[in-house]
Every structure is written in C-alpha cells, then in structure tokens.
Design a protein around this motif. Structure first.
Motif, PDB file in Angstrom:
ATOM      1  N   SER A  98       0.847  -1.177   0.000  1.00 35.66           N
ATOM      2  CA  SER A  98       0.000   0.000   0.000  1.00 35.66           C
ATOM      3  C   SER A  98       0.888   1.235   0.000  1.00 35.66           C
ATOM      4  CB  SER A  98      -0.873   0.008   1.246  1.00 35.66           C
ATOM      5  OG  SER A  98      -0.050   0.144   2.386  1.00 35.66           O
ATOM      6  N   PRO A  99       0.361   2.404  -0.342  1.00 33.71           N
ATOM      7  CA  PRO A  99       1.175   3.618  -0.301  1.00 33.71           C
ATOM      8  C   PRO A  99       1.764   3.850   1.083  1.00 33.71           C
ATOM      9  CG  PRO A  99      -0.862   4.012  -1.481  1.00 33.71           C
ATOM     10  CD  PRO A  99      -0.971   2.655  -0.897  1.00 33.71           C
ATOM     11  N   GLN A 100       0.999   3.529   2.126  1.00 35.46           N
ATOM     12  CA  GLN A 100       1.510   3.744   3.471  1.00 35.46           C
ATOM     13  C   GLN A 100       2.676   2.803   3.768  1.00 35.46           C
ATOM     14  OE1 GLN A 100      -1.572   3.100   2.625  1.00 35.46           O
ATOM     15  NE2 GLN A 100      -3.019   4.556   3.548  1.00 35.46           N
ATOM     16  N   ALA A 101       2.560   1.555   3.275  1.00 31.23           N
ATOM     17  CA  ALA A 101       3.624   0.587   3.518  1.00 31.23           C
ATOM     18  C   ALA A 101       4.899   0.994   2.802  1.00 31.23           C
ATOM     19  CB  ALA A 101       3.196  -0.795   3.058  1.00 31.23           C
ATOM     20  N   GLU A 102       4.749   1.581   1.585  1.00 33.91           N
ATOM     21  CA  GLU A 102       5.911   2.019   0.838  1.00 33.91           C
ATOM     22  C   GLU A 102       6.653   3.119   1.589  1.00 33.91           C
ATOM     23  OE1 GLU A 102       4.315   3.095  -2.918  1.00 33.91           O
ATOM     24  OE2 GLU A 102       4.152   1.032  -3.636  1.00 33.91           O
TER      25      GLU A 102
ATOM     26  N   PHE B 287       0.087   1.622  13.668  1.00 24.94           N
ATOM     27  CA  PHE B 287       0.947   1.062  12.638  1.00 24.94           C
ATOM     28  C   PHE B 287       1.350   2.145  11.644  1.00 24.94           C
ATOM     29  CE2 PHE B 287      -1.523  -2.728  13.969  1.00 24.94           C
ATOM     30  CZ  PHE B 287      -0.460  -3.533  14.353  1.00 24.94           C
ATOM     31  N   ASP B 288       2.604   2.134  11.226  1.00 23.01           N
ATOM     32  CA  ASP B 288       3.092   3.134  10.277  1.00 23.01           C
ATOM     33  C   ASP B 288       2.467   2.985   8.897  1.00 23.01           C
ATOM     34  OD1 ASP B 288       4.709   4.054  12.274  1.00 23.01           O
ATOM     35  OD2 ASP B 288       6.543   3.075  11.546  1.00 23.01           O
ATOM     36  N   ASP B 289       2.037   1.783   8.547  1.00 23.68           N
ATOM     37  CA  ASP B 289       1.511   1.562   7.206  1.00 23.68           C
ATOM     38  C   ASP B 289      -0.017   1.537   7.167  1.00 23.68           C
ATOM     39  OD1 ASP B 289       1.249  -0.805   8.563  1.00 23.68           O
ATOM     40  OD2 ASP B 289       2.017  -2.089   6.949  1.00 23.68           O
ATOM     41  N   VAL B 290      -0.659   2.033   8.221  1.00 23.49           N
ATOM     42  CA  VAL B 290      -2.113   2.175   8.233  1.00 23.49           C
ATOM     43  C   VAL B 290      -2.434   3.640   8.482  1.00 23.49           C
ATOM     44  CG1 VAL B 290      -4.275   1.514   9.347  1.00 23.49           C
ATOM     45  CG2 VAL B 290      -2.459  -0.179   9.068  1.00 23.49           C
ATOM     46  N   ALA B 291      -2.875   4.319   7.438  1.00 22.97           N
ATOM     47  CA  ALA B 291      -3.184   5.741   7.575  1.00 22.97           C
ATOM     48  C   ALA B 291      -4.391   5.935   8.485  1.00 22.97           C
ATOM     49  CB  ALA B 291      -3.470   6.349   6.201  1.00 22.97           C
ATOM     50  N   ASP B 292      -4.374   7.020   9.252  1.00 28.89           N
ATOM     51  CA  ASP B 292      -5.468   7.268  10.188  1.00 28.89           C
ATOM     52  C   ASP B 292      -6.812   7.383   9.494  1.00 28.89           C
ATOM     53  OD1 ASP B 292      -3.667   7.219  12.239  1.00 28.89           O
ATOM     54  OD2 ASP B 292      -3.454   9.399  12.373  1.00 28.89           O
ATOM     55  N   ASP B 293      -6.786   7.884   8.237  1.00 24.12           N
ATOM     56  CA  ASP B 293      -8.043   8.066   7.530  1.00 24.12           C
ATOM     57  C   ASP B 293      -8.386   6.887   6.614  1.00 24.12           C
ATOM     58  OD1 ASP B 293      -6.040   8.443   5.691  1.00 24.12           O
ATOM     59  OD2 ASP B 293      -6.802  10.350   4.911  1.00 24.12           O
ATOM     60  N   ALA B 294      -7.609   5.812   6.699  1.00 22.64           N
ATOM     61  CA  ALA B 294      -7.920   4.628   5.889  1.00 22.64           C
ATOM     62  C   ALA B 294      -9.244   4.035   6.359  1.00 22.64           C
ATOM     63  CB  ALA B 294      -6.809   3.585   6.016  1.00 22.64           C
TER      64      ALA B 294
ATOM     65  N   THR C 286       5.220  -1.989  14.283  1.00 21.52           N
ATOM     66  CA  THR C 286       4.951  -0.800  13.462  1.00 21.52           C
ATOM     67  C   THR C 286       4.308  -1.108  12.120  1.00 21.52           C
ATOM     68  OG1 THR C 286       7.201  -0.917  12.559  1.00 21.52           O
ATOM     69  CG2 THR C 286       6.866   0.468  14.506  1.00 21.52           C
ATOM     70  N   LEU C 287       4.289  -2.374  11.711  1.00 21.71           N
ATOM     71  CA  LEU C 287       3.754  -2.720  10.388  1.00 21.71           C
ATOM     72  C   LEU C 287       2.630  -3.749  10.495  1.00 21.71           C
ATOM     73  CD1 LEU C 287       7.013  -3.060   8.257  1.00 21.71           C
ATOM     74  CD2 LEU C 287       5.447  -1.114   8.365  1.00 21.71           C
ATOM     75  N   PHE C 288       1.494  -3.406   9.927  1.00 20.73           N
ATOM     76  CA  PHE C 288       0.375  -4.350   9.851  1.00 20.73           C
ATOM     77  C   PHE C 288       0.298  -5.023   8.488  1.00 20.73           C
ATOM     78  CE2 PHE C 288      -4.072  -5.564   9.109  1.00 20.73           C
ATOM     79  CZ  PHE C 288      -4.301  -6.342  10.248  1.00 20.73           C
ATOM     80  N   MET C 289       0.731  -4.327   7.439  1.00 18.49           N
ATOM     81  CA  MET C 289       0.688  -4.803   6.065  1.00 18.49           C
ATOM     82  C   MET C 289      -0.735  -5.108   5.609  1.00 18.49           C
ATOM     83  SD  MET C 289       4.154  -6.845   5.282  1.00 18.49           S
ATOM     84  CE  MET C 289       5.736  -6.049   5.572  1.00 18.49           C
ATOM     85  N   PRO C 290      -1.560  -4.103   5.515  1.00 20.53           N
ATOM     86  CA  PRO C 290      -2.962  -4.315   5.157  1.00 20.53           C
ATOM     87  C   PRO C 290      -3.153  -4.878   3.757  1.00 20.53           C
ATOM     88  CG  PRO C 290      -2.411  -1.983   5.127  1.00 20.53           C
ATOM     89  CD  PRO C 290      -1.248  -2.672   5.748  1.00 20.53           C
ATOM     90  N   GLY C 291      -2.205  -4.609   2.849  1.00 17.64           N
ATOM     91  CA  GLY C 291      -2.337  -5.107   1.485  1.00 17.64           C
ATOM     92  C   GLY C 291      -1.798  -6.504   1.275  1.00 17.64           C
ATOM     93  N   GLN C 292      -1.310  -7.114   2.339  1.00 17.71           N
ATOM     94  CA  GLN C 292      -0.759  -8.466   2.234  1.00 17.71           C
ATOM     95  C   GLN C 292      -1.890  -9.488   2.077  1.00 17.71           C
ATOM     96  OE1 GLN C 292       2.413  -9.290   2.135  1.00 17.71           O
ATOM     97  NE2 GLN C 292       2.040 -11.486   2.049  1.00 17.71           N
ATOM     98  N   THR C 293      -1.660 -10.499   1.273  1.00 20.47           N
ATOM     99  CA  THR C 293      -2.643 -11.558   1.079  1.00 20.47           C
ATOM    100  C   THR C 293      -2.478 -12.642   2.135  1.00 20.47           C
ATOM    101  OG1 THR C 293      -2.539 -11.171  -1.295  1.00 20.47           O
ATOM    102  CG2 THR C 293      -3.573 -13.214  -0.572  1.00 20.47           C
ATOM    103  N   LEU C 294      -3.588 -13.118   2.677  1.00 16.66           N
ATOM    104  CA  LEU C 294      -3.541 -14.231   3.617  1.00 16.66           C
ATOM    105  C   LEU C 294      -3.044 -15.490   2.917  1.00 16.66           C
ATOM    106  CD1 LEU C 294      -6.922 -13.887   5.561  1.00 16.66           C
ATOM    107  CD2 LEU C 294      -4.658 -13.213   6.338  1.00 16.66           C
ATOM    108  N   LEU C 295      -2.304 -16.300   3.683  1.00 16.57           N
ATOM    109  CA  LEU C 295      -1.832 -17.576   3.172  1.00 16.57           C
ATOM    110  C   LEU C 295      -2.535 -18.718   3.911  1.00 16.57           C
ATOM    111  CD1 LEU C 295       1.983 -16.827   2.951  1.00 16.57           C
ATOM    112  CD2 LEU C 295       0.263 -16.655   1.150  1.00 16.57           C
ATOM    113  N   ALA C 296      -2.354 -19.916   3.419  1.00 10.97           N
ATOM    114  CA  ALA C 296      -3.040 -21.064   4.002  1.00 10.97           C
ATOM    115  C   ALA C 296      -2.706 -21.231   5.478  1.00 10.97           C
ATOM    116  CB  ALA C 296      -2.675 -22.331   3.226  1.00 10.97           C
ATOM    117  N   GLY C 297      -1.417 -21.034   5.829  1.00 11.89           N
ATOM    118  CA  GLY C 297      -1.024 -21.150   7.217  1.00 11.89           C
ATOM    119  C   GLY C 297      -1.685 -20.098   8.093  1.00 11.89           C
ATOM    120  N   ASP C 298      -1.817 -18.886   7.531  1.00 16.51           N
ATOM    121  CA  ASP C 298      -2.492 -17.813   8.263  1.00 16.51           C
ATOM    122  C   ASP C 298      -3.941 -18.178   8.560  1.00 16.51           C
ATOM    123  OD1 ASP C 298      -0.129 -16.517   7.601  1.00 16.51           O
ATOM    124  OD2 ASP C 298      -1.029 -15.419   5.933  1.00 16.51           O
TER     125      ASP C 298
END
Length: 644
Positions: free
Chosen positions: A29-33, A107-114, A135-147
């Motif tokens: 996501s832009p925030q993650a970048e 989290f740094d990668d989650v904007a307050d207004d998201a 500091t990182l949630f990674m909202p744009g990350q895809t869940l995996l089978a283990g997750d």
C-alpha cells in the motif's frame, strides 16, 4: 494498536507476527511504501513463504463458517468479494461479524483516515490478528493457508464461552478483553465454587475467610478497566492467600482460635503489591496452625482435605492454598515456606510452587515461624501464572532488609523466561541419593520421578547423576523453627499494638485457644530462653555455609543449570496416618537458594507427584525456564475429579 506485552506476546496461540503470519507480498500500500526499510524486510520474509499458497475469498468464508459451527455459533459475515483475501479485508469482516469495538492503532503503514483503520485496531485489540511487527500491519498483504489455519483456531476460541475450570490468568484477561467476562462475574464464579465444594459437598475446608468486599472491589476494577485499561496481567484477578499474610481488611489468624479476631493495621508487603497490581484478595486459606506441620490442621479451620483424594492430607503447611487452587477456587495463591510448606502442598495438589531466594520477596507482615528460613511465594496451576505472581511480589522492601540483596537481580519480567524449548541443552544434575526409596509407596514416587528424568532427556536436557557433598551431615541439622518461633512471634504480636488479642506465646498457651495437638511443641518453644547459644549459632552459620558450599561445588563441577529430585519422597498420606515428606525439601531453606516444584505425574493410586528444580541464588528465571519447558512438554497436571 500496540498490544500489552504481558497480554499477548506470551501466548503462543495469540502470537501472529512476521514469523508465523508469513505471506506473499502482492503490492505494498502507499503507506507501507513509506515505511520502506521495515516493509522490505517483512516482504522478503513473506516471499520466502510463497509455497504456502494464497487464500481465496471463498476459502476464507468457508473456514469461518466451519469455525463458527465448531464453536456452536452462527456465521453472519457478509460473503467476501474478490479473488484473494487481503489482511485489511479480513479485519473489516471480523469487525462487522463479531461486533468488535473500534480501537486506535499506531501502525506506520495504516493511515489514520484509511477506511479499514478502525477495524485493524479492533482485531488487534481482540487478539484475532497481529502485525508483522509493532509498526507494520501490512494491510495489502494476502492471507496464506497457514495464516487461515491460525485465524480459524482464534475465531473458535473467541466465539467459545469462557470456561472457569483450569483457566489461566492469560485466559481470564483475554476473556475480559473480549467482553465475555467481567471481574465481578469471575469473582462470583469462584465464590459459587467455594460454596459448592468447600462449604458443602466434598467439603475441602480449604478457605477460612472470604473477603466481604470482593464483589465491590471487582466492580470498581471493571470500571477502571473500561475507562483507563488494565493495570497489568493481575487486573481484576481473584487470588487466595495463606492466612499468615497480614490483611488490613480481614483477620489474620495463622489458623489459631487465639487470633480469630486479629485484624492488622496494614497489609503485608506482598499483599499490598498484589493489590497495587489490581489483584483481588478473594480470601484467606487454612494452614497447619502457626505453620508448624505438613498436614494442614488448625483449631480454627479443622482438617483440610486433598481434592485428589479427600481421605488424604493436602500437604502443608500451605495446604489450604494448595487444595483451593487445585480445586479452582481462585486463579492462583500465595503460600509460605520455612522447610517445605509451599513445595509439599504444591506437589500433593499437582501445582507449581516457587520458593524464592531468601531476600527476593519481603517477609514483612507474615506471621513468622523462623525468619532465617521463612519466605512467601506463589502457588499456581501453571508455571506462567506462578511467574506472573512472582513479578508482582518480588522486590526491595525497606521493612525487610534481606530484600536489599535483590537489587540488581530482578529481571524485567519473569515471564520473559517462559521458553518451551528451555530444556534443550540444559545440564540437569539428578540427585540420585534423593531418589532412593524404601517402601512400596516411595517406589511409586520414585517410578514417577525416574520417568520424569527420562522426559527431561527427551526434551533435550543432559541429565547427569550427581551426589551432593556432605548430604548426611547437612540433613543432621534441624530446622530453626524450634529456636526462633517464640521470639519472633512475640515481636509480631507486639507490633500489632493494643489491638493484639494476646501479646506473647506464653499468653496464648495460657488461653488454651489453640490446637491441643500442638501443645507440646508450643510449650517446648516457650521454654527456650535465649538465642545466645553455641548450638543456635552453629546452625545459623555452619549449616548455611555447609549447604551452600556443597550445592555450589556440585553445580560448578558439572556445570549444572539446576539440580532435580522428588519434591517429596512419599505422596499424600491417609488422614490420621503419619505423613512423611522426606528431607529433600531442606536443601532450599538451608541454603537460601530458590526451588520450584512442577507436576510430574501421579502414583498408581492417583496421587500427584512433583519434581523439584533447585538453582543458584536469585536464579529464579532459569528455574522458571526449565520448569516451563518440562510443563509444556508433558502437561501432567489434571484437575481433581472431586470438584468438577
């Protein structure tokens, strides 16, 4: 939303970090970048797990449907859209389905207004999802089978109702955080169990006094939690304490009729620390009167029974705490140990008991038996719960100068030592002389402990047979309780001031308000005129040096992390018969070194057996690590059947 370390980080079932929650980076996501360096490291970890496979929206929905059914609930979640299931989408769906309260996140990668920001805070606070880091949630990350498998189990746990029996402190905190439980409800549940099993039914006679204000205290702590958040892991948690710890709001009796109405002006130091941590002192437990013996009988409380075999002793002198915690009358408890009085009842009741280093925890406000040997410490159903109590009660107290030795020896938290792999590579000395048996009952204990040694090795420890130098000479020395009790009890009674019902041991004996079975012991102690004797000084100086030197030599010679042996040589005896515990429990009080007992199994008669780890001064952390690894690798504790 950053989580309290004490609440989530210690629970393997709740840990979801970049190590477990690995996934494939599918476009930041832009925030993650913006958090490029940290995100790059996390993304690299995610790429390494690509083989796990993506979770589709349909797979996520089906897994949640199965989780709801497994928990006896219904799925009311909207069917997700899209080919792949993103972490941000999962958070939003969880929030809607489970009616989670919005919570702030940092989290740094989650904007307050998201649009998903409140949902991220909500799922993190509920313990359903965690960030890759603080500091990182990674909202744009895809869940995996283990997750998905982890999330499935968490949802089942979240939806299932709270079960009191065998619940840990972490379980209780999680249930309160999730809104399933209040502290007031928790107190009432325990009061109901005490009424059902202590006062009636099997009638364990473990609890002497209940705190009449427990429910109102719990209500105030619930309100504090709602407005300010919990103070820590003990916030709103009911604790039972042995009735030789001073409590300013309840009588402190030592189990004696002579003190039935004695209410001290202030709490014992350890009680005050528990209250500061948010714990609720639910009540006071029976003990062997004045802590004289190991069967837990008193003139005030009668004979406490063992919940695993109600016709047997619960051990002592902290047998009331032992029976009560084993029977799930409180989350955990406190006992005292002069010669074995935490460890013996813990062993007999399939509990974890910690006898701390002399000087780690204050004795101020504990009715003394022999201050040279006295300590107070935790008794709990799990090593983790015992460590949480030790965190709250250890430390310097100006009113107990011995605790000055603790300065510089206290870790940030004893829970930091909870390592399931803690036995791997550990060097454990097996005190072979302390395993020897002489009758059929003892053999049953020995069999359990020999098997425990095999388990230690299977869990990665190096088990080394050792003999303790001068053991026979050490064991010839007596306990100092026969020497110091009169003088120290008289000082305690004088400190009570004008409110003291009696002012000396002599007055108590004259009153005849005590357990007559102890009359000769009481009179023998009263007859001692002074401590200024060569005999006493020899015990005080030479016994301590001889024991410490012997233990330190064998630990140095074999480079040991701890020494292990049976906590007691025999299991709980039938009430009315002679109870023998053996001399194993003397090594810790004679040296001042710490020891921890942990459940090791049961005899063929179904009586609990414990093994004891002994370590160097102020090395409680190492003992907790070893005991936790053994506990997690064996899971020997079982709840007693007499108090279902």
């Amino acid at each position: 939303m950053k989580l309290h370390r004490w609440n989530w980080k210690k629970s393997g079932a709740l840990l979801l970090t970049g190590v477990l929650m690995t996934g494939v980076w599918t476009g930041a996501s832009p925030q993650a970048e913006a958090a490029s360096s940290s995100a790059s490291a996390a993304a690299s970890s995610a790429r390494d797990a690509a083989a796990q496979g993506f979770v589709t929206a349909d797979q996520f929905y089906l897994s949640m449907k199965e989780a709801a059914a497994e928990a006896g609930s219904a799925l009311t979640m909207d069917a997700p859209q899209g080919a792949k299931m993103l972490r941000s989408n999962a958070a939003v769906l969880f929030r809607q389905w489970l009616n989670l309260k919005d919570a702030a996140e940092t989290f740094d990668d989650v904007a307050d207004d998201a649009p998903y920001a409140p949902a991220v805070g909500a799922v993190v606070k509920a313990g359903l999802m965690e960030g890759y880091s603080d500091t990182l949630f990674m909202p744009g990350q895809t869940l995996l089978a283990g997750d998905l498998a982890v999330l499935h189990d968490r949802v089942v746990s979240y939806l299932k109702p709270f079960v009191l029996e065998e619940a840990t402190i972490t379980d209780m905190q999680l249930a309160m955080d999730q809104g399933k439980l209040t502290s007031k409800q928790l107190v009432q549940m325990y009061l109901d169990r005490i009424a059902k099993y202590d006062d009636q039914g099997v009638s364990l006679q473990a609890v002497l006094t209940l705190n009449p204000d427990a429910l109102s205290i719990a209500g105030a702590l619930d309100q504090e939690r709602a407005t300010q958040g919990p103070r820590g892991p003990l916030h709103g948690i009911p604790i039972l304490v042995k009735d030789n710890f001073d409590t300013a709001d309840m009588p402190t009796t030592a189990g004696c009729l002579c003190l039935k109405d004695s209410i001290p002006d202030k709490d014992a130091y350890q009680i005050a620390k528990l209250k500061e941590a948010g714990a609720i002192i639910l009540g006071k437990t029976n003990l062997h009167e004045f802590a004289f013996g190991i069967t837990t009988s008193s003139s005030l409380g009668g004979q406490t029974k063992n919940p695993y075999a109600p016709g047997h002793y619960p051990g002592g002198s902290s047998g009331g705490t032992g029976a009560a915690i084993a029977a799930n009358f409180a989350a955990a408890g406190l006992g005292t140990d002069t010669g074995g009085s935490i460890r013996i009842p813990s062993s007999f009741n399939s509990l974890v008991g910690i006898r701390p280093t002399i000087g780690l925890s204050s004795r101020d406000g504990i009715i003394p038996l022999a201050l040279t040997q006295d300590v107070g410490g935790p008794m709990a159903r799990t090593v983790e719960d015992a460590a949480i109590l030790l965190d709250a009660t250890a430390g310097y107290d100006p009113d107990d100068i011995a605790t000055a030795y603790s300065l510089g020896h206290l870790p940030a938290s004893y829970t930091d030592f909870l390592d399931a792999d803690g036995l791997k590579g550990a060097r454990i000395g097996v005190a072979v002389e302390l395993l020897q048996s002489g009758n059929d009952q003892e053999k049953s204990v020995s069999d359990v402990v020999y098997h425990a040694v095999d388990e230690l090795k299977a869990l990665g420890a190096v088990a080394i047979p050792v003999t303790i130098p001068n053991l026979a000479e050490i064991n010839k020395y007596p306990s100092l309780s026969g020497y110091e009790f009169k003088f120290q009890l008289n000082e305690y009674l004088q400190e009570l001031g004008n409110d003291a019902p009696y002012h000396s041991l002599a007055e108590i004996i004259a009153s005849e308000e005590y357990d007559k079975a102890q009359e000769q012991s009481m009179k023998a102690r009263e007859a001692r005129e002074t401590l200024e004797t060569a005999e006493y000084k020899d015990i005080l100086l030479n016994r301590t040096k001889l024991t410490r030197d012997a233990l330190l030599k064998v630990m140095a010679d074999y480079d040991l992390d701890a020494i292990v042996y049976p906590t007691t040589t025999q299991p709980a005896a039938v009430i009315g018969e002679n109870q023998v515990s053996g001399a194993n429990n003397r090594l810790s009080p004679f040296s001042g070194f710490p020891a921890i007992t942990v459940p090791a199994g049961f005899t063929t008669d179904g009586l609990p057996v414990g093994i004891e780890f002994l370590g160097k001064a102020f090395d409680e952390g190492t003992l907790i690590k070893l005991a936790y690894s053994y506990e997690q690798g064996t899971h020997h504790r079982q709840a007693p059947k007499s108090t279902p």
